[in-house]
Design an enzyme around this catalytic site. Structure first.
Site, mmCIF file in Angstrom:
data_model
loop_
_atom_site.group_PDB
_atom_site.id
_atom_site.type_symbol
_atom_site.label_atom_id
_atom_site.label_comp_id
_atom_site.label_asym_id
_atom_site.label_seq_id
_atom_site.Cartn_x
_atom_site.Cartn_y
_atom_site.Cartn_z
ATOM 1 N N GLU A 185 0.648 -1.278 0.100
ATOM 2 C CA GLU A 185 -0.036 -0.117 0.106
ATOM 3 C C GLU A 185 1.072 1.267 0.089
ATOM 4 O O GLU A 185 0.402 2.469 0.219
ATOM 5 C CB GLU A 185 -0.901 0.204 1.248
ATOM 6 N N SER A 216 -7.579 -2.261 6.091
ATOM 7 C CA SER A 216 -8.292 -1.300 6.071
ATOM 8 C C SER A 216 -9.205 -0.800 4.889
ATOM 9 O O SER A 216 -8.598 -1.154 3.796
ATOM 10 C CB SER A 216 -7.681 -0.028 6.528
ATOM 11 N N ASN A 241 4.378 -1.498 12.870
ATOM 12 C CA ASN A 241 3.711 -1.911 11.967
ATOM 13 C C ASN A 241 4.244 -2.011 10.241
ATOM 14 O O ASN A 241 4.909 -1.160 9.833
ATOM 15 C CB ASN A 241 2.686 -0.907 11.570
ATOM 16 N N HIS A 283 -3.019 -9.849 12.212
ATOM 17 C CA HIS A 283 -2.252 -8.626 11.534
ATOM 18 C C HIS A 283 -2.128 -7.821 12.900
ATOM 19 O O HIS A 283 -3.100 -7.311 13.456
ATOM 20 C CB HIS A 283 -3.449 -7.805 10.500
ATOM 21 N N SER A 343 -10.791 2.766 13.391
ATOM 22 C CA SER A 343 -10.208 1.544 12.503
ATOM 23 C C SER A 343 -10.128 0.390 13.510
ATOM 24 O O SER A 343 -10.126 -0.855 13.003
ATOM 25 C CB SER A 343 -8.683 2.250 12.046
ATOM 26 N N LYS A 366 -6.495 -7.534 21.433
ATOM 27 C CA LYS A 366 -8.052 -7.170 21.277
ATOM 28 C C LYS A 366 -8.701 -8.171 20.272
ATOM 29 O O LYS A 366 -9.609 -8.618 20.564
ATOM 30 C CB LYS A 366 -8.236 -5.671 20.812
ATOM 31 N N CYS A 426 -3.628 -3.294 4.311
ATOM 32 C CA CYS A 426 -2.644 -4.427 4.808
ATOM 33 C C CYS A 426 -2.927 -5.742 4.281
ATOM 34 O O CYS A 426 -2.349 -6.742 4.783
ATOM 35 C CB CYS A 426 -2.701 -4.170 6.265
ATOM 36 N N THR A 430 2.889 4.102 15.605
ATOM 37 C CA THR A 430 2.355 2.741 14.985
ATOM 38 C C THR A 430 3.067 2.697 13.669
ATOM 39 O O THR A 430 2.292 2.100 12.974
ATOM 40 C CB THR A 430 1.027 2.486 15.199
HETATM 41 N N1 CAA Z 1 -0.485 3.915 30.587
HETATM 42 C C1 CAA Z 1 -0.919 2.797 30.292
HETATM 43 N N2 CAA Z 1 -1.984 2.782 29.141
HETATM 44 C C2 CAA Z 1 -2.620 3.887 28.655
HETATM 45 C C3 CAA Z 1 -1.892 5.087 29.133
HETATM 46 C C4 CAA Z 1 -1.037 4.981 30.201
HETATM 47 N N3 CAA Z 1 -0.502 6.208 30.818
HETATM 48 N N4 CAA Z 1 -2.598 6.034 28.669
HETATM 49 C C5 CAA Z 1 -3.482 5.565 27.673
HETATM 50 N N5 CAA Z 1 -3.180 4.130 27.504
HETATM 51 C C6 CAA Z 1 -3.853 3.227 26.934
HETATM 52 C C7 CAA Z 1 -5.361 3.472 26.753
HETATM 53 O O1 CAA Z 1 -6.304 3.076 27.671
HETATM 54 C C8 CAA Z 1 -5.462 2.681 25.168
HETATM 55 O O2 CAA Z 1 -5.621 1.191 25.764
HETATM 56 P P1 CAA Z 1 -7.126 0.545 25.356
HETATM 57 O O3 CAA Z 1 -7.287 0.771 23.731
HETATM 58 O O4 CAA Z 1 -6.913 -1.019 25.595
HETATM 59 O O5 CAA Z 1 -8.237 1.282 26.233
HETATM 60 C C9 CAA Z 1 -4.212 2.737 24.558
HETATM 61 O O6 CAA Z 1 -3.251 3.013 25.559
HETATM 62 C C10 CAA Z 1 -4.015 3.733 23.540
HETATM 63 O O7 CAA Z 1 -4.680 4.967 24.011
HETATM 64 P P2 CAA Z 1 -5.427 5.670 23.003
HETATM 65 O O8 CAA Z 1 -6.518 5.224 22.419
HETATM 66 O O9 CAA Z 1 -5.786 7.266 23.902
HETATM 67 O O10 CAA Z 1 -4.222 6.125 22.149
HETATM 68 P P3 CAA Z 1 -4.221 7.139 20.679
HETATM 69 O O11 CAA Z 1 -5.411 8.119 20.895
HETATM 70 O O12 CAA Z 1 -2.865 7.715 20.871
HETATM 71 O O13 CAA Z 1 -4.570 6.381 19.425
HETATM 72 C C11 CAA Z 1 -4.251 4.450 17.913
HETATM 73 C C12 CAA Z 1 -4.066 5.059 19.411
HETATM 74 C C13 CAA Z 1 -5.742 4.650 17.573
HETATM 75 C C14 CAA Z 1 -3.945 2.891 17.732
HETATM 76 C C15 CAA Z 1 -3.148 5.635 17.089
HETATM 77 O O14 CAA Z 1 -1.816 5.029 17.328
HETATM 78 C C16 CAA Z 1 -3.667 5.136 15.443
HETATM 79 O O15 CAA Z 1 -4.445 6.010 15.078
HETATM 80 N N6 CAA Z 1 -2.781 4.277 14.782
HETATM 81 C C17 CAA Z 1 -2.840 4.112 13.412
HETATM 82 C C18 CAA Z 1 -4.154 3.088 13.288
HETATM 83 C C19 CAA Z 1 -4.017 1.794 13.600
HETATM 84 O O16 CAA Z 1 -3.039 1.374 13.752
HETATM 85 N N7 CAA Z 1 -4.989 1.163 13.699
HETATM 86 C C20 CAA Z 1 -5.330 -0.297 13.984
HETATM 87 C C21 CAA Z 1 -6.604 -1.046 13.457
HETATM 88 S S1 CAA Z 1 -6.455 -0.677 11.458
HETATM 89 C C22 CAA Z 1 -5.636 -1.854 11.039
HETATM 90 O O17 CAA Z 1 -5.080 -2.704 11.656
HETATM 91 C C23 CAA Z 1 -4.887 -1.526 9.524
HETATM 92 C C24 CAA Z 1 -3.479 -0.867 9.713
HETATM 93 O O18 CAA Z 1 -2.470 -1.338 9.802
HETATM 94 C C25 CAA Z 1 -3.284 0.701 9.804
#
Ligand code: CAA
Length: 401
Positions: free
Chosen positions: A82, A322, A289, A241, A206, A250, A114, A157
């Site tokens: 991609e 995605s 990733n 993945h 996502s 999860k 992916c 990521t």
């Molecule tokens: N100590 C321990 N844990 C903590 C913490 C702390 N101080 N603060 C937050 N956390 C935890 C949160 O509780 C959360 O865990 P849960 O999901 O289990 O509740 C985790 O850390 C992440 O916190 P946030 O959701 O607040 O994090 P974020 O807003 O920074 O977003 C993300 C995380 C959405 C993965 C972001 O990094 C992102 O957008 N990444 C790219 C998208 C992605 O990878 N998506 C995956 C599915 S899509 C896919 O798989 C295709 C692909 O390859 C892209």
């Protein structure tokens, strides 16, 4: 039905790593959010002289260096990516030239985020069974650089890497079971417009899309005639993945719930995550990733570390792209796979990387895409030499493994 599956596998990841603790400190994010919340420790960083062509070429060079498959045995080359380097010219034709593949070789690039390389593996399983293959093998390459905007939450990521997967009717690593479950649905969870190098993402959405796709693929696996046996008892490992390791946790919880509902039991007491998933997440924790290659890095880690003890055991595999399209399938580790798997060399590559400072990483991330980069000797089998007369130039290097 003729057995079909993975005959050989190699992976390649760039020689640079960034500690995500260092990045968290630089971005004023609590390091435990990344280490525990996402389960990620490091990410591979591609320098300006590496792109999806060089990563893919280095993975294929490592594959041929194992000595188990020759270029002249390949009759089809499918590249899932991609993060391609050209809108018309496929990554595969660069690889075809650089790796000396035969002229009679169907060469195509596949795109669905992916999922592209898994689509390639599945198309290859049908092709190798057919008369058109004339006994030849298919080479599927997964190659990607995961890039998000510097300073965005998705920055943690990122990653980079490639896998080369040979599919044949006499697989020496993993037999792929014929029943597979597929799910597709148009969702805007992650995308990369044609004029952007960095992806855009609706992060939280996502995650939901990924899990919904797992539900859909598992349901279709049942329709396709997948074995009724309890997946958690039947399979020695569940590989997902893995955009970041917590996503695999999860996903596994979702699979556990699915099996509990199907088999009428309580999911709360399930303790399979530590045994079936965690041991194969080590590379994902350190590479980050790798988009199309992510699932195959998990498989590479499993085969390199444990193929001997898992001979004859089943594996569950889930690929998510995605947008979205996903596939759930199972495979069986072939007796004797350990001999070939010992040559994958993933752990050795990870151990040999140089740790970047955040400033060095940012310089790599901001380097113009078409400059003529000077490397520091830390490249794979092929390096990107820049753009001349509008054409991308690649140079072979002496190193092949
Ligand atoms: N100590 C321990 N844990 C903590 C913490 C702390 N101080 N603060 C937050 N956390 C935890 C949160 O509780 C959360 O865990 P849960 O999901 O289990 O509740 C985790 O850390 C992440 O916190 P946030 O959701 O607040 O994090 P974020 O807003 O920074 O977003 C993300 C995380 C959405 C993965 C972001 O990094 C992102 O957008 N990444 C790219 C998208 C992605 O990878 N998506 C995956 C599915 S899509 C896919 O798989 C295709 C692909 O390859 C892209």
């Amino acid at each position: 039905m003729t057995p079909v599956g993975i005959d050989a596998l190699a992976v390649y990841t760039p020689g640079y790593t960034l500690s995500l603790e260092d990045l968290a400190i630089a971005r004023d994010v609590p390091p435990e959010k990344i280490r525990i919340g996402l389960g990620a420790h490091e990410m591979a960083v591609a320098p300006p002289w590496e792109d999806t062509v060089t990563l893919g070429a280095s993975a294929v060079a490592r594959l041929f260096a194992q000595g188990a498959v020759r270029p002249d045995e390949i009759g089809m080359l499918l590249v899932g990516t991609e993060t391609a380097v050209d809108h018309a010219r496929p990554v595969g034709i660069f690889l075809h030239e650089l790796l000396g593949l035969p002229p009679a070789c169907r060469t195509v690039e596949l795109k669905h985020a992916c999922y592209g390389a898994t689509a390639g593996v599945m198309l290859a399983t049908d092709w190798v069974r057919g008369a058109g293959a004339r006994g030849r093998k298919a080479l599927v390459v997964a190659t990607d650089i995961a890039r998000y905007d510097v300073g965005s939450s998705a920055e943690f990521t990122q990653g980079a890497g490639a896998a080369a997967v040979v599919v044949s009717t006499a697989p020496r690593l993993v037999d792929i079971e014929p029943a597979t479950g597929v799910y597709a649905r148009g969702v805007y969870d992650f995308w990369r417009p044609l004029d952007r190098r960095e992806a855009l993402v609706d992060g939280k959405f996502s995650l939901d899309c990924y899990l919904e796709a797992l539900d859909g693929a598992l349901a279709d696996y049942r329709v396709a005639g997948g074995s009724d046996a309890d997946l958690l008892a039947r399979c020695a490992a569940c590989l997902y993945h893995t955009p970041f390791p917590k996503m695999a946790a999860k996903a596994h919880a979702r699979l556990v719930a699915h099996e509990a509902a199907r088999l009428g039991r309580d999911a709360t007491a399930d303790d399979t995550y530590g045994r079936l998933v965690v041991p194969w997440l080590g590379a994902a924790r350190k590479v980050g990733n790798t988009y199309t290659a992510s699932l195959w890095f998990c498989l590479a880690q499993l085969l390199e570390r444990a193929a001997g003890g898992l001979a004859g055991r089943d594996l569950a595999l889930f690929s998510y792209g995605s947008g979205c399209c996903a596939e759930f399938f199972t495979g069986r580790v072939v007796a004797g796979a350990a001999t070939l798997a010992a040559g994958i060399g993933l752990d050795a590559q990870l151990a040999a990387r140089r740790r970047l400072t955040v400033a060095e990483y940012e310089a790599f991330a901001r380097a113009p895409a078409s400059q003529s980069p000077t490397d520091d000797g830390r490249a794979g089998a092929v390096r990107f030499g820049g753009v001349r007369d509008g054409r991308r130039v690649y140079e072979r290097r002496a190193v092949s493994s």
